[in-house]
Design a protein around this motif. Structure first.
Motif, mmCIF file in Angstrom:
data_model
loop_
_atom_site.group_PDB
_atom_site.id
_atom_site.type_symbol
_atom_site.label_atom_id
_atom_site.label_comp_id
_atom_site.label_asym_id
_atom_site.label_seq_id
_atom_site.Cartn_x
_atom_site.Cartn_y
_atom_site.Cartn_z
ATOM 1 N N GLU A 118 0.833 -1.211 0.000
ATOM 2 C CA GLU A 118 0.000 0.000 0.000
ATOM 3 C C GLU A 118 0.864 1.256 0.000
ATOM 4 N N ALA A 119 1.929 1.238 0.806
ATOM 5 C CA ALA A 119 2.808 2.407 0.851
ATOM 6 C C ALA A 119 3.454 2.621 -0.516
ATOM 7 N N ALA A 120 3.928 1.533 -1.118
ATOM 8 C CA ALA A 120 4.579 1.648 -2.427
ATOM 9 C C ALA A 120 3.598 2.175 -3.475
ATOM 10 N N MET A 125 4.002 4.018 -7.297
ATOM 11 C CA MET A 125 4.700 2.915 -7.941
ATOM 12 C C MET A 125 3.680 1.954 -8.552
ATOM 13 N N SER A 126 4.012 1.434 -9.737
ATOM 14 C CA SER A 126 3.130 0.455 -10.365
ATOM 15 C C SER A 126 3.270 -0.877 -9.630
ATOM 16 N N TYR A 127 2.350 -1.784 -9.872
ATOM 17 C CA TYR A 127 2.401 -3.090 -9.198
ATOM 18 C C TYR A 127 3.710 -3.828 -9.478
ATOM 19 N N PRO A 128 4.124 -3.947 -10.755
ATOM 20 C CA PRO A 128 5.391 -4.660 -11.001
ATOM 21 C C PRO A 128 6.587 -3.983 -10.335
ATOM 22 N N LEU A 129 6.613 -2.651 -10.375
ATOM 23 C CA LEU A 129 7.725 -1.928 -9.766
ATOM 24 C C LEU A 129 7.746 -2.145 -8.257
ATOM 25 N N GLY B 97 17.050 6.124 1.439
ATOM 26 C CA GLY B 97 16.525 5.224 0.418
ATOM 27 C C GLY B 97 15.007 5.260 0.381
ATOM 28 N N ASN B 98 14.395 5.297 1.547
ATOM 29 C CA ASN B 98 12.937 5.370 1.629
ATOM 30 C C ASN B 98 12.413 6.617 0.922
ATOM 31 N N ILE B 99 13.125 7.726 1.112
ATOM 32 C CA ILE B 99 12.625 8.992 0.582
ATOM 33 C C ILE B 99 12.904 9.128 -0.917
ATOM 34 N N THR B 100 14.082 8.628 -1.362
ATOM 35 C CA THR B 100 14.438 8.838 -2.763
ATOM 36 C C THR B 100 13.858 7.776 -3.697
ATOM 37 N N GLU B 101 13.400 6.651 -3.130
ATOM 38 C CA GLU B 101 12.948 5.536 -3.962
ATOM 39 C C GLU B 101 11.906 5.942 -5.014
ATOM 40 N N ALA B 102 10.808 6.537 -4.551
ATOM 41 C CA ALA B 102 9.734 6.870 -5.498
ATOM 42 C C ALA B 102 10.135 7.978 -6.475
ATOM 43 N N PRO B 103 10.777 9.059 -6.010
ATOM 44 C CA PRO B 103 11.180 10.083 -6.984
ATOM 45 C C PRO B 103 12.087 9.518 -8.085
ATOM 46 N N VAL B 104 13.020 8.637 -7.690
ATOM 47 C CA VAL B 104 13.946 8.085 -8.676
ATOM 48 C C VAL B 104 13.236 7.084 -9.585
ATOM 49 N N GLN B 105 12.479 6.173 -8.972
ATOM 50 C CA GLN B 105 11.870 5.090 -9.756
ATOM 51 C C GLN B 105 10.618 5.535 -10.514
ATOM 52 N N ARG B 150 8.886 11.097 3.158
ATOM 53 C CA ARG B 150 8.796 10.226 1.990
ATOM 54 C C ARG B 150 7.614 10.614 1.099
ATOM 55 N N ALA B 151 6.477 10.893 1.746
ATOM 56 C CA ALA B 151 5.299 11.294 0.981
ATOM 57 C C ALA B 151 5.537 12.644 0.309
ATOM 58 N N LEU B 152 6.188 13.552 1.015
ATOM 59 C CA LEU B 152 6.421 14.889 0.466
ATOM 60 C C LEU B 152 7.377 14.859 -0.723
ATOM 61 N N ALA B 153 8.261 13.860 -0.750
ATOM 62 C CA ALA B 153 9.265 13.792 -1.807
ATOM 63 C C ALA B 153 8.626 13.688 -3.186
ATOM 64 N N MET B 154 7.401 13.185 -3.250
ATOM 65 C CA MET B 154 6.717 13.081 -4.541
ATOM 66 C C MET B 154 6.009 14.388 -4.898
#
Lengths: 217, 271
Positions: A118-120, A125-129, B97-105, B150-154
Protein backbone atom coordinates in the motif's frame (compact mmCIF):
# COMPACT_ATOMS: atom_id res chain seq x y z
CA UNK A 1 43.01 -47.66 5.99
CA UNK A 2 41.98 -49.43 2.87
CA UNK A 3 39.02 -47.07 2.53
CA UNK A 4 41.20 -43.99 2.89
CA UNK A 5 43.61 -45.08 0.21
CA UNK A 6 40.63 -45.89 -2.04
CA UNK A 7 39.30 -42.45 -1.38
CA UNK A 8 42.55 -41.01 -2.71
CA UNK A 9 42.91 -43.44 -5.60
CA UNK A 10 39.40 -42.89 -6.89
CA UNK A 11 39.39 -39.22 -5.93
CA UNK A 12 39.98 -37.83 -9.44
CA UNK A 13 37.05 -39.83 -10.88
CA UNK A 14 34.71 -38.77 -8.15
CA UNK A 15 35.91 -35.22 -8.40
CA UNK A 16 34.92 -35.09 -12.05
CA UNK A 17 31.54 -36.64 -11.31
CA UNK A 18 31.04 -34.16 -8.50
CA UNK A 19 31.57 -31.32 -10.95
CA UNK A 20 28.79 -32.70 -13.11
CA UNK A 21 26.52 -33.01 -10.09
CA UNK A 22 27.27 -29.40 -9.12
CA UNK A 23 26.67 -28.14 -12.67
CA UNK A 24 23.44 -30.08 -12.93
CA UNK A 25 22.25 -28.76 -9.59
CA UNK A 26 23.25 -25.18 -10.40
CA UNK A 27 21.43 -25.25 -13.73
CA UNK A 28 18.29 -26.84 -12.32
CA UNK A 29 18.17 -24.49 -9.32
CA UNK A 30 18.63 -21.40 -11.47
CA UNK A 31 15.90 -22.39 -13.90
CA UNK A 32 13.77 -23.71 -11.02
CA UNK A 33 13.98 -20.35 -9.25
CA UNK A 34 12.86 -18.52 -12.39
CA UNK A 35 9.94 -20.93 -12.81
CA UNK A 36 9.12 -20.73 -9.11
CA UNK A 37 9.05 -16.94 -9.06
CA UNK A 38 6.91 -16.79 -12.18
CA UNK A 39 4.42 -19.35 -10.86
CA UNK A 40 4.30 -17.67 -7.44
CA UNK A 41 3.34 -14.41 -9.14
CA UNK A 42 0.64 -16.24 -11.08
CA UNK A 43 -0.63 -17.69 -7.84
CA UNK A 44 -1.02 -14.37 -6.08
CA UNK A 45 -2.47 -12.66 -9.14
CA UNK A 46 -6.03 -11.39 -8.93
CA UNK A 47 -6.91 -13.20 -12.13
CA UNK A 48 -8.59 -16.52 -11.42
CA UNK A 49 -7.40 -18.09 -14.66
CA UNK A 50 -3.76 -17.46 -13.77
CA UNK A 51 -4.30 -18.91 -10.28
CA UNK A 52 -5.77 -22.04 -11.82
CA UNK A 53 -2.87 -22.43 -14.23
CA UNK A 54 -0.43 -22.19 -11.35
CA UNK A 55 -2.43 -24.71 -9.31
CA UNK A 56 -2.56 -27.09 -12.25
CA UNK A 57 1.23 -26.97 -12.68
CA UNK A 58 1.92 -27.41 -8.97
CA UNK A 59 -0.64 -30.21 -8.71
CA UNK A 60 0.79 -32.08 -11.68
CA UNK A 61 4.38 -31.84 -10.49
CA UNK A 62 3.71 -32.65 -6.88
CA UNK A 63 1.40 -35.47 -7.84
CA UNK A 64 3.91 -37.41 -9.95
CA UNK A 65 7.32 -38.90 -9.10
CA UNK A 66 10.44 -37.08 -10.18
CA UNK A 67 11.76 -40.17 -11.92
CA UNK A 68 8.65 -40.25 -14.10
CA UNK A 69 9.13 -36.60 -14.96
CA UNK A 70 12.78 -37.19 -15.77
CA UNK A 71 12.00 -40.12 -18.05
CA UNK A 72 9.16 -38.17 -19.63
CA UNK A 73 11.53 -35.36 -20.60
CA UNK A 74 14.48 -37.54 -21.63
CA UNK A 75 12.74 -40.44 -23.36
CA UNK A 76 9.25 -39.08 -23.98
CA UNK A 77 9.95 -35.59 -25.25
CA UNK A 78 12.92 -36.87 -27.21
CA UNK A 79 10.43 -37.96 -29.86
CA UNK A 80 9.64 -34.29 -30.46
CA UNK A 81 12.68 -32.39 -29.29
CA UNK A 82 15.95 -33.79 -28.02
CA UNK A 83 17.57 -31.72 -25.28
CA UNK A 84 20.43 -34.11 -24.73
CA UNK A 85 21.33 -35.73 -21.46
CA UNK A 86 22.46 -32.75 -19.44
CA UNK A 87 19.65 -30.40 -20.39
CA UNK A 88 16.98 -33.08 -20.15
CA UNK A 89 18.06 -33.73 -16.59
CA UNK A 90 18.37 -30.02 -15.81
CA UNK A 91 14.96 -29.20 -17.22
CA UNK A 92 13.24 -32.10 -15.47
CA UNK A 93 14.85 -31.19 -12.14
CA UNK A 94 14.07 -27.49 -12.65
CA UNK A 95 10.43 -28.06 -13.53
CA UNK A 96 10.18 -30.34 -10.53
CA UNK A 97 11.77 -28.07 -7.93
CA UNK A 98 10.03 -25.05 -9.53
CA UNK A 99 6.73 -26.26 -8.14
CA UNK A 100 8.07 -26.38 -4.60
CA UNK A 101 9.99 -23.13 -4.97
CA UNK A 102 6.79 -21.48 -6.20
CA UNK A 103 5.06 -22.37 -2.95
CA UNK A 104 8.03 -21.09 -0.96
CA UNK A 105 8.03 -17.78 -2.83
CA UNK A 106 4.27 -17.42 -2.54
CA UNK A 107 4.39 -17.90 1.21
CA UNK A 108 7.28 -15.43 1.43
CA UNK A 109 5.48 -12.76 -0.59
CA UNK A 110 2.29 -13.19 1.39
CA UNK A 111 4.17 -12.90 4.66
CA UNK A 112 5.14 -9.31 3.84
CA UNK A 113 2.85 -6.83 5.55
CA UNK A 114 0.10 -5.52 3.27
CA UNK A 115 1.09 -2.01 4.30
CA UNK A 116 4.31 -2.33 2.30
CA UNK A 117 2.44 -2.74 -0.96
CA UNK A 118 0.00 0.00 0.00
CA UNK A 119 2.81 2.41 0.85
CA UNK A 120 4.58 1.65 -2.43
CA UNK A 121 1.40 2.02 -4.44
CA UNK A 122 0.44 5.22 -2.64
CA UNK A 123 3.78 6.66 -3.77
CA UNK A 124 2.74 6.10 -7.36
CA UNK A 125 4.70 2.91 -7.94
CA UNK A 126 3.13 0.46 -10.36
CA UNK A 127 2.40 -3.09 -9.20
CA UNK A 128 5.39 -4.66 -11.00
CA UNK A 129 7.73 -1.93 -9.77
CA UNK A 130 6.49 -2.27 -6.17
CA UNK A 131 6.92 -6.03 -6.42
CA UNK A 132 10.44 -5.77 -7.76
CA UNK A 133 11.75 -3.00 -5.53
CA UNK A 134 9.77 -3.37 -2.30
CA UNK A 135 8.10 -6.76 -1.84
CA UNK A 136 10.43 -9.29 -3.46
CA UNK A 137 13.66 -8.14 -1.80
CA UNK A 138 12.02 -8.49 1.62
CA UNK A 139 10.28 -11.75 0.73
CA UNK A 140 13.49 -13.21 -0.65
CA UNK A 141 15.29 -12.55 2.58
CA UNK A 142 12.60 -14.35 4.51
CA UNK A 143 12.57 -17.45 2.32
CA UNK A 144 16.30 -18.11 2.38
CA UNK A 145 16.04 -20.91 4.98
CA UNK A 146 13.28 -22.91 3.21
CA UNK A 147 14.85 -22.12 -0.15
CA UNK A 148 18.21 -23.43 1.06
CA UNK A 149 16.44 -26.56 2.19
CA UNK A 150 14.85 -26.95 -1.23
CA UNK A 151 18.26 -26.54 -2.88
CA UNK A 152 19.66 -29.34 -0.75
CA UNK A 153 16.79 -31.56 -1.84
CA UNK A 154 17.53 -30.55 -5.44
CA UNK A 155 21.18 -31.45 -5.05
CA UNK A 156 20.35 -34.91 -3.81
CA UNK A 157 17.57 -35.38 -6.36
CA UNK A 158 20.13 -34.83 -9.09
CA UNK A 159 21.35 -38.36 -8.33
CA UNK A 160 18.29 -39.62 -10.23
CA UNK A 161 20.04 -38.47 -13.41
CA UNK A 162 22.06 -41.67 -13.03
CA UNK A 163 19.05 -43.43 -14.52
CA UNK A 164 19.50 -41.63 -17.80
CA UNK A 165 23.18 -42.62 -17.61
CA UNK A 166 24.61 -39.24 -16.69
CA UNK A 167 28.11 -39.44 -15.27
CA UNK A 168 27.26 -37.77 -12.00
CA UNK A 169 28.23 -38.95 -8.52
CA UNK A 170 25.72 -41.67 -7.93
CA UNK A 171 26.13 -43.17 -11.36
CA UNK A 172 29.89 -43.30 -10.88
CA UNK A 173 29.51 -44.99 -7.50
CA UNK A 174 27.15 -47.50 -9.08
CA UNK A 175 29.59 -48.32 -11.85
CA UNK A 176 32.55 -48.82 -9.56
CA UNK A 177 30.45 -50.87 -7.15
CA UNK A 178 29.31 -53.13 -9.97
CA UNK A 179 32.71 -53.62 -11.53
CA UNK A 180 34.63 -54.22 -8.29
CA UNK A 181 31.89 -55.99 -6.29
CA UNK A 182 32.69 -53.63 -3.39
CA UNK A 183 29.32 -51.98 -2.97
CA UNK A 184 29.80 -50.92 0.61
CA UNK A 185 32.92 -48.84 -0.05
CA UNK A 186 31.78 -47.17 -3.21
CA UNK A 187 28.29 -46.24 -2.08
CA UNK A 188 29.78 -44.90 1.14
CA UNK A 189 32.25 -42.93 -0.92
CA UNK A 190 29.50 -41.51 -3.11
CA UNK A 191 27.52 -40.62 -0.01
CA UNK A 192 30.51 -38.81 1.44
CA UNK A 193 30.75 -36.57 -1.59
CA UNK A 194 27.07 -35.63 -1.30
CA UNK A 195 27.56 -35.00 2.39
CA UNK A 196 30.53 -32.78 1.58
CA UNK A 197 28.54 -30.74 -0.96
CA UNK A 198 25.52 -30.37 1.32
CA UNK A 199 27.73 -29.26 4.22
CA UNK A 200 29.48 -26.62 2.14
CA UNK A 201 26.14 -25.42 0.85
CA UNK A 202 24.56 -25.29 4.31
CA UNK A 203 27.44 -23.19 5.60
CA UNK A 204 27.10 -20.83 2.65
CA UNK A 205 23.35 -20.40 3.23
CA UNK A 206 23.88 -19.75 6.93
CA UNK A 207 26.53 -17.15 6.16
CA UNK A 208 24.25 -15.45 3.64
CA UNK A 209 21.40 -15.42 6.13
CA UNK A 210 23.58 -13.87 8.82
CA UNK A 211 24.87 -11.21 6.46
CA UNK A 212 21.42 -10.19 5.32
CA UNK A 213 20.11 -10.18 8.87
CA UNK A 214 22.93 -7.87 9.91
CA UNK A 215 21.37 -4.95 7.98
CA UNK A 216 18.08 -4.52 9.67
CA UNK A 217 14.67 -5.86 10.71
CA UNK B 1 -9.43 20.90 -5.16
CA UNK B 2 -11.02 17.60 -4.07
CA UNK B 3 -14.66 16.90 -4.69
CA UNK B 4 -16.30 13.74 -3.46
CA UNK B 5 -19.77 13.11 -4.81
CA UNK B 6 -22.20 10.53 -3.57
CA UNK B 7 -19.51 8.04 -2.60
CA UNK B 8 -20.60 4.59 -1.44
CA UNK B 9 -18.53 1.64 -0.38
CA UNK B 10 -19.68 -1.88 0.41
CA UNK B 11 -17.60 -4.67 1.88
CA UNK B 12 -19.77 -7.61 0.98
CA UNK B 13 -23.05 -6.96 2.70
CA UNK B 14 -21.51 -4.30 4.91
CA UNK B 15 -22.32 -0.75 3.85
CA UNK B 16 -19.28 1.16 5.14
CA UNK B 17 -19.66 4.48 3.37
CA UNK B 18 -23.07 5.95 2.70
CA UNK B 19 -23.57 8.80 0.24
CA UNK B 20 -20.49 10.75 1.18
CA UNK B 21 -20.25 14.29 -0.21
CA UNK B 22 -17.23 16.34 0.68
CA UNK B 23 -15.40 19.31 -0.81
CA UNK B 24 -11.87 20.16 0.14
CA UNK B 25 -10.43 23.46 -0.98
CA UNK B 26 -6.80 24.24 -1.73
CA UNK B 27 -4.68 24.56 1.42
CA UNK B 28 -7.54 23.34 3.57
CA UNK B 29 -6.81 21.13 6.52
CA UNK B 30 -9.75 18.82 7.02
CA UNK B 31 -9.79 16.67 10.13
CA UNK B 32 -12.10 13.66 10.15
CA UNK B 33 -13.17 12.35 13.53
CA UNK B 34 -15.48 9.56 14.58
CA UNK B 35 -15.61 6.30 16.45
CA UNK B 36 -13.71 3.32 15.15
CA UNK B 37 -15.67 1.55 12.46
CA UNK B 38 -17.35 4.76 11.38
CA UNK B 39 -15.67 4.60 7.97
CA UNK B 40 -13.15 7.41 8.33
CA UNK B 41 -10.16 5.36 7.25
CA UNK B 42 -12.09 3.74 4.44
CA UNK B 43 -13.06 7.19 3.15
CA UNK B 44 -9.42 8.24 3.18
CA UNK B 45 -8.35 5.06 1.44
CA UNK B 46 -11.00 5.57 -1.21
CA UNK B 47 -9.52 8.94 -2.12
CA UNK B 48 -6.34 7.37 -3.43
CA UNK B 49 -8.10 4.18 -4.43
CA UNK B 50 -6.43 1.85 -1.97
CA UNK B 51 -10.06 0.85 -1.62
CA UNK B 52 -12.21 0.99 -4.69
CA UNK B 53 -15.46 2.89 -4.17
CA UNK B 54 -18.58 0.92 -4.99
CA UNK B 55 -20.19 3.98 -6.52
CA UNK B 56 -19.80 7.72 -6.66
CA UNK B 57 -17.24 10.12 -8.03
CA UNK B 58 -14.00 11.61 -6.79
CA UNK B 59 -12.57 14.66 -8.54
CA UNK B 60 -9.08 15.91 -7.93
CA UNK B 61 -8.17 19.27 -9.45
CA UNK B 62 -10.91 18.99 -12.01
CA UNK B 63 -9.95 15.46 -13.08
CA UNK B 64 -12.19 12.55 -12.29
CA UNK B 65 -10.41 9.67 -10.62
CA UNK B 66 -10.77 6.65 -12.83
CA UNK B 67 -8.68 3.54 -12.42
CA UNK B 68 -9.64 2.27 -15.84
CA UNK B 69 -7.90 5.16 -17.56
CA UNK B 70 -4.50 4.04 -18.75
CA UNK B 71 -2.07 4.57 -15.90
CA UNK B 72 -4.72 6.77 -14.27
CA UNK B 73 -4.15 5.14 -10.93
CA UNK B 74 -0.44 5.79 -10.78
CA UNK B 75 -0.84 9.36 -11.99
CA UNK B 76 -3.47 10.00 -9.32
CA UNK B 77 -1.26 8.59 -6.61
CA UNK B 78 1.65 10.79 -7.55
CA UNK B 79 -0.50 13.76 -6.62
CA UNK B 80 -2.01 12.27 -3.50
CA UNK B 81 0.44 11.39 -0.76
CA UNK B 82 -0.47 9.16 2.12
CA UNK B 83 0.85 8.73 5.64
CA UNK B 84 -0.15 5.55 7.45
CA UNK B 85 -0.87 4.70 11.05
CA UNK B 86 1.84 2.05 11.05
CA UNK B 87 4.32 4.14 9.01
CA UNK B 88 4.95 1.36 6.49
CA UNK B 89 8.52 2.42 5.91
CA UNK B 90 10.53 0.10 3.69
CA UNK B 91 12.70 -1.82 6.17
CA UNK B 92 15.30 -2.83 3.60
CA UNK B 93 16.14 0.77 2.67
CA UNK B 94 17.82 3.45 4.75
CA UNK B 95 15.93 6.61 5.62
CA UNK B 96 17.39 8.26 2.51
CA UNK B 97 16.52 5.22 0.42
CA UNK B 98 12.94 5.37 1.63
CA UNK B 99 12.62 8.99 0.58
CA UNK B 100 14.44 8.84 -2.76
CA UNK B 101 12.95 5.54 -3.96
CA UNK B 102 9.73 6.87 -5.50
CA UNK B 103 11.18 10.08 -6.98
CA UNK B 104 13.95 8.09 -8.68
CA UNK B 105 11.87 5.09 -9.76
CA UNK B 106 8.57 6.79 -10.54
CA UNK B 107 9.42 10.39 -11.42
CA UNK B 108 12.75 9.35 -12.99
CA UNK B 109 14.44 12.06 -10.98
CA UNK B 110 18.20 12.28 -11.18
CA UNK B 111 19.76 10.48 -8.20
CA UNK B 112 21.84 13.41 -7.04
CA UNK B 113 18.85 15.72 -7.25
CA UNK B 114 16.68 13.22 -5.36
CA UNK B 115 19.36 12.97 -2.69
CA UNK B 116 19.53 16.72 -2.27
CA UNK B 117 15.79 17.19 -2.02
CA UNK B 118 15.60 14.25 0.40
CA UNK B 119 18.17 15.92 2.63
CA UNK B 120 16.18 19.16 2.47
CA UNK B 121 13.04 17.24 3.51
CA UNK B 122 14.92 15.56 6.34
CA UNK B 123 16.00 18.95 7.55
CA UNK B 124 12.39 20.03 7.51
CA UNK B 125 11.33 17.11 9.72
CA UNK B 126 14.47 17.47 11.85
CA UNK B 127 16.13 14.14 11.03
CA UNK B 128 19.22 14.91 8.95
CA UNK B 129 21.35 12.95 11.43
CA UNK B 130 19.30 9.80 10.71
CA UNK B 131 19.73 9.91 6.94
CA UNK B 132 21.73 6.69 6.81
CA UNK B 133 19.90 4.83 9.57
CA UNK B 134 17.53 1.94 8.89
CA UNK B 135 13.88 2.25 9.97
CA UNK B 136 14.38 -0.36 12.70
CA UNK B 137 16.82 2.00 14.38
CA UNK B 138 14.26 4.80 14.71
CA UNK B 139 11.63 5.57 17.31
CA UNK B 140 7.98 5.63 16.28
CA UNK B 141 7.90 9.40 16.09
CA UNK B 142 11.02 9.46 13.94
CA UNK B 143 9.58 6.78 11.68
CA UNK B 144 6.44 8.79 11.14
CA UNK B 145 8.42 11.93 10.35
CA UNK B 146 10.40 9.95 7.77
CA UNK B 147 7.12 8.66 6.36
CA UNK B 148 5.90 12.24 6.00
CA UNK B 149 9.16 13.23 4.28
CA UNK B 150 8.80 10.23 1.99
CA UNK B 151 5.30 11.29 0.98
CA UNK B 152 6.42 14.89 0.47
CA UNK B 153 9.26 13.79 -1.81
CA UNK B 154 6.72 13.08 -4.54
CA UNK B 155 5.55 16.69 -4.28
CA UNK B 156 1.93 15.73 -3.79
CA UNK B 157 -0.86 18.25 -4.10
CA UNK B 158 -2.70 16.76 -1.16
CA UNK B 159 -1.58 14.66 1.78
CA UNK B 160 -3.78 12.08 3.46
CA UNK B 161 -3.03 11.12 7.06
CA UNK B 162 -4.55 7.92 8.39
CA UNK B 163 -4.38 8.16 12.18
CA UNK B 164 -0.74 9.27 12.01
CA UNK B 165 -0.21 9.38 15.77
CA UNK B 166 -2.36 6.46 16.95
CA UNK B 167 0.49 3.95 17.03
CA UNK B 168 2.87 6.28 18.85
CA UNK B 169 3.88 6.41 22.47
CA UNK B 170 2.23 9.48 24.00
CA UNK B 171 5.48 11.39 24.41
CA UNK B 172 6.26 11.04 20.70
CA UNK B 173 2.94 12.41 19.42
CA UNK B 174 4.01 16.02 19.73
CA UNK B 175 6.94 15.85 17.32
CA UNK B 176 4.77 14.42 14.56
CA UNK B 177 1.96 16.91 15.12
CA UNK B 178 4.52 19.73 15.03
CA UNK B 179 5.63 18.65 11.56
CA UNK B 180 2.02 18.44 10.40
CA UNK B 181 1.30 21.85 11.82
CA UNK B 182 4.24 23.28 9.93
CA UNK B 183 2.98 21.70 6.69
CA UNK B 184 -0.44 23.19 7.25
CA UNK B 185 1.13 26.60 7.78
CA UNK B 186 2.96 26.22 4.47
CA UNK B 187 -0.34 25.76 2.71
CA UNK B 188 -0.38 22.00 2.14
CA UNK B 189 -3.83 20.58 1.51
CA UNK B 190 -4.37 17.89 4.11
CA UNK B 191 -7.05 15.40 5.06
CA UNK B 192 -6.37 13.96 8.48
CA UNK B 193 -8.12 11.11 10.23
CA UNK B 194 -7.21 11.64 13.84
CA UNK B 195 -8.18 11.43 17.47
CA UNK B 196 -6.05 14.42 18.38
CA UNK B 197 -8.74 16.89 19.30
CA UNK B 198 -6.31 19.64 20.27
CA UNK B 199 -4.68 19.36 16.86
CA UNK B 200 -8.05 19.37 15.13
CA UNK B 201 -9.01 22.50 16.95
CA UNK B 202 -5.77 24.36 16.47
CA UNK B 203 -4.76 23.38 12.95
CA UNK B 204 -7.96 22.14 11.32
CA UNK B 205 -9.86 24.46 9.01
CA UNK B 206 -12.77 22.06 8.87
CA UNK B 207 -13.91 19.28 11.09
CA UNK B 208 -15.88 16.33 9.77
CA UNK B 209 -17.70 14.03 12.16
CA UNK B 210 -18.55 10.59 10.80
CA UNK B 211 -20.73 7.89 12.25
CA UNK B 212 -21.91 4.60 10.75
CA UNK B 213 -20.48 5.41 7.35
CA UNK B 214 -22.16 8.79 7.09
CA UNK B 215 -20.94 12.32 7.45
CA UNK B 216 -23.02 13.58 10.35
CA UNK B 217 -21.64 17.03 10.63
CA UNK B 218 -19.17 19.33 8.88
CA UNK B 219 -18.13 22.65 10.29
CA UNK B 220 -15.46 24.89 11.70
CA UNK B 221 -13.71 23.15 14.59
CA UNK B 222 -14.67 25.80 17.15
CA UNK B 223 -18.31 25.58 16.12
CA UNK B 224 -18.42 21.79 16.39
CA UNK B 225 -16.56 21.77 19.67
CA UNK B 226 -18.61 24.58 21.22
CA UNK B 227 -22.05 23.90 19.83
CA UNK B 228 -22.39 20.67 17.88
CA UNK B 229 -25.66 20.59 15.93
CA UNK B 230 -26.23 16.88 16.30
CA UNK B 231 -26.84 14.84 19.38
CA UNK B 232 -24.50 12.09 18.16
CA UNK B 233 -21.64 14.52 17.71
CA UNK B 234 -22.24 15.81 21.21
CA UNK B 235 -22.16 12.32 22.71
CA UNK B 236 -19.02 11.42 20.81
CA UNK B 237 -17.20 14.56 21.85
CA UNK B 238 -18.11 14.16 25.48
CA UNK B 239 -16.76 10.62 25.38
CA UNK B 240 -13.53 11.77 23.79
CA UNK B 241 -13.11 14.59 26.28
CA UNK B 242 -13.88 12.49 29.29
CA UNK B 243 -12.71 9.00 28.50
CA UNK B 244 -14.29 7.68 31.67
CA UNK B 245 -17.73 8.80 30.64
CA UNK B 246 -19.15 5.82 28.82
CA UNK B 247 -22.49 7.50 28.24
CA UNK B 248 -25.28 5.09 27.61
CA UNK B 249 -23.01 2.11 27.14
CA UNK B 250 -23.47 -0.73 29.55
CA UNK B 251 -21.17 -0.63 32.53
CA UNK B 252 -18.06 -2.73 32.08
CA UNK B 253 -18.01 -5.87 34.09
CA UNK B 254 -14.79 -6.79 35.79
CA UNK B 255 -13.91 -10.39 35.11
CA UNK B 256 -11.29 -11.82 37.39
CA UNK B 257 -8.55 -13.65 35.54
CA UNK B 258 -7.45 -16.65 37.46
CA UNK B 259 -6.12 -19.32 35.15
CA UNK B 260 -4.80 -19.60 31.64
CA UNK B 261 -7.88 -21.36 30.39
CA UNK B 262 -10.09 -18.50 31.44
CA UNK B 263 -7.84 -16.00 29.78
CA UNK B 264 -8.18 -17.82 26.55
CA UNK B 265 -11.91 -17.74 26.88
CA UNK B 266 -11.78 -14.04 27.45
CA UNK B 267 -9.76 -13.55 24.32
CA UNK B 268 -11.95 -15.60 22.04
CA UNK B 269 -15.34 -15.43 23.65
CA UNK B 270 -18.17 -13.41 22.19
CA UNK B 271 -17.30 -9.95 23.42
Amino acid sequence: MHFLSDLITYGPFFFKAMQITVLLTAASITIGMAIGLFVALLKISKRKLLNRLADLYIGLIRGTPLIVQLFFVYFGLAEIVDFGQFWSASIALAVHSGAYIAEIFRAGIQSIDRGQMEAARSLGMSYPLAMRRIILPQAFKRVIPPLGNQFIIGLKDSSLAAFIAMDELFHLAQRFAASTFRSMEFYAMGGLYYLFLVTIFTLAVNALERRLKADEI
Amino acid sequence: MIKIKNLNKHFGSLHVLRDIDLNVGKSDVVVIIGASGSGKSTLLRCINLLEEPSSGEIWIEGNIVDRRKKNGLNILRRDVGMVFQHFNLFPHFTVLGNITEAPVQVRQMDKQQAYESAMALLEKVGLTDKAHAYPSQLSGGQKQRVAIARALAMKPKVLLFDEPTSALDPELVGEVLAVMKQLAAEGMTMIVVSHEMAFAREVGDWLVYMDEGKIVEVGRPEQIFEEPRHERTKTFLSRVREPNNFGKREPQVFTPRTGKGENRELATGAV
